[in-house]
Scaffold this active site. Sequence first.
Site, mmCIF file in Angstrom:
data_model
loop_
_atom_site.group_PDB
_atom_site.id
_atom_site.type_symbol
_atom_site.label_atom_id
_atom_site.label_comp_id
_atom_site.label_asym_id
_atom_site.label_seq_id
_atom_site.Cartn_x
_atom_site.Cartn_y
_atom_site.Cartn_z
ATOM 1 N N TYR A 62 0.857 -1.188 0.000
ATOM 2 C CA TYR A 62 0.000 0.000 0.000
ATOM 3 C C TYR A 62 0.896 1.242 0.000
ATOM 4 O O TYR A 62 1.866 1.295 -0.750
ATOM 5 C CB TYR A 62 -0.977 -0.070 1.182
ATOM 6 C CG TYR A 62 -2.164 0.841 1.029
ATOM 7 C CD1 TYR A 62 -2.989 0.749 -0.090
ATOM 8 C CD2 TYR A 62 -2.449 1.813 1.964
ATOM 9 C CE1 TYR A 62 -4.071 1.595 -0.260
ATOM 10 C CE2 TYR A 62 -3.534 2.668 1.817
ATOM 11 C CZ TYR A 62 -4.338 2.546 0.693
ATOM 12 O OH TYR A 62 -5.411 3.393 0.523
ATOM 13 N N LYS B 37 -20.362 -21.138 -9.720
ATOM 14 C CA LYS B 37 -19.703 -20.921 -11.012
ATOM 15 C C LYS B 37 -18.272 -20.452 -10.792
ATOM 16 O O LYS B 37 -17.341 -20.873 -11.493
ATOM 17 C CB LYS B 37 -20.485 -19.874 -11.808
ATOM 18 C CG LYS B 37 -20.083 -19.782 -13.260
ATOM 19 C CD LYS B 37 -20.730 -20.887 -14.065
ATOM 20 C CE LYS B 37 -20.558 -20.665 -15.552
ATOM 21 N NZ LYS B 37 -21.436 -21.510 -16.350
#
Length: 765
Positions: free
Chosen positions: A40, A95
């Site tokens: 970060y 899925k």
Amino acid sequence: MERNTKRREALLYHAKPTPGKIQVIPTKKYATQRDLSLAYSPGVAEPCLEIAKDVNNVYKYTAKGNLVAVITNGTAVLGLGDIGPEASKPVMEGKALLFKIFADIDVFDIEIDCKDIDAFVETVKNISPTFGGINLEDIKAPESFEIERRLKEELNIPVMHDDQHGTAIISSAALLNALELAGKTLEEVKVVISGAGSAALACANLYVLLGVRVENIVMFDKDGLLNKIRTDLSELQQRYASEINYENLHEALKGADVFLGLSAGNILTPAMLMEMANDPIVFAMANPVPEIDYDLAIATRKDIIMATGRSDHPNQVNNVLGFPYIFRGALDVRATKINEEMKMAAVRALASLAKESVPEQVNIAYGEKKLNFGREYIIPKPFDPRLITVVAPAVAKAAMESGVATHPILDWDKYEHELLERLGSDNKMVRLLTNRAKSDPKRIVFAEADHLDVLKAAQIVMEEGIGHPILLGDREVILELKEELGFDADVPIFDPKKPEEDARRLQYADIFWKTRRRRGISLLDAQKWMRERNYFAAMMVNRGDADGLVTGYSRSYPSVIKPMMQLIDKAPGISLFATANVMMTNRGPMFLSDTAINPNPSADDLAKIALMTAKTVKMFGMEPVMAMVSYSNFGSSDSPNVHKIREAVTYLHKYYPDLIVDGEIQADFALNPEMHLKKFPFSKLAGKKVNTLIFPNLESANITYKLLKELYNTDSIGPIILGMDKPVHIFQLGASVEEMVNMAAVAVVDAQEKGKRKNAIRSLS
């Protein structure tokens, strides 16, 4: 009761131990302040600036290139209809799971509360910079057609509505091969389609691209024939409006060559089937009940070529054969769309693959002696490991040739290797093992069935068709637990301590005594021990009253293995027992031996353990690549412990030259092919991916597998007993239900293998 049990089990599966089926896992180090400053602020600014200079750098510095969105509005979920976006989320997560396990593609599932086409398209466009591809799912027709069309036009990443194109691609591949077997051509066949929704229309469109004539396609929906008279047809349906006004499906099927069913169960009767042309091709894909029952269809017409959507019949038209690998190929060349050329490449790749020799592990998984291209094998099996290296490259090449690839592949051999590496994180072997067990279930004794988890495992084994459980233990406790679990199937229960088992127990005791009376066992001892469930269970297997047994959930390994070693003979030609554990690691399944029995094996013992382990690896459908591990590398140490490994390897190289085994070698060199090849190019393991480790002693093997299991939450199967003449396998103390189910599957497959060997010996004698 059975439905309630299944419902409860399904709800628990999705709720525990963590709700849902997917999670986000970091791919970079994050342990130190330095790591976090790179992940970060301030370090993250550098890739941001690079992407700002050139937007294509987003693929270099972020996960976009391997990230697909599975997007729905929940308007056509499975067969449940318009149930809303929240209710569709479990399906979308499912899925996502399939994308990951079959092609190593990461997925965010996104459920949009929106039925307006314009708003839906705008929403997807606004979030598209996050993703490398968009998989549309469970959106009702005709809106799905317009949504997909617009997104394909307006986005520069691959977009596909799998409900349409997945089914179309797989069934088209099956059609090509079926027509070849029937000796018919695309241009001449008459095709009757039951169903006129998105999947049926996509199938018809792709069939036409392949060469089927539009005028030879007859289509029905729930209101009857699509014809020129009807005014309720969509623009897409009008293309297939018939010039001939068939009264019904029966009349249309007279002389038809192909029936495609994407509608409802049991609408195709034997009488209709009898009026089709010679060598009729029937794709009955309604699920779970096909348009005609498979067994009924093949009994009606011996010349039929049939496919369904079910896994328990030959020729399953399963979308998982397509969408993971189509997106894999599209992502890997950074395609701007999935076009017709890419779909056609997938069709032809699948059709071609079905004609190639089938790997032995696929034959093993499906319980087949030899799968060959023919009427019962016109489409590859979902567990075929070649799919990713056949379909994905075909799609990638088509994207490059059709001009939609922005990052072409230059080294195809390297690409194939990368694709194979992606399979390493998957537990396909467990599915292959279970599938193989289901092909020929055996009678398996659960010797501790009066424990709730053991009984639950037995219930799953029975309900999944893996085996036929025989329950041992306190009858009253078992019956009470069965009621608690909703396990109402009638399965055999034996309580060795009850009077009703006196005759069997005394018979077993007499046999046991006669085999051990010269080893200090009295008849009274034998009768006493036969009241103990593990002795009783072992004798059941010995006498053919069961095909195999599993035990060990509630007792220590040494106490459980003792009766097995007393009662079960060694397999022919075997002089010692050993055990192996299979660890489901990120690099793929790893076999570790000997993890439970031999404290300090000799060189001769190590060679025998290696040979038995190699047979077990092959039983799982894999080719053994074996490292005999040590703290030494090829002579770098000269201690006695190293010498015995060296002697074992020398023996194996001399007498089993085709076996891929080498050592002594340190574990890091064994598991790092590049490092191994650079340092030891002379080794049999050089450049190969090791899948089996043979340890110098029990201590090192046992510690290693338990460290792997606990530190990395690695699933395991085992310890699998090697060298016994009967299928006997022992759980780890306190094993999970899943582990016990897997071990029961091992026992079934072991029984299958031992049965084959004995039948082969009988046929020779």
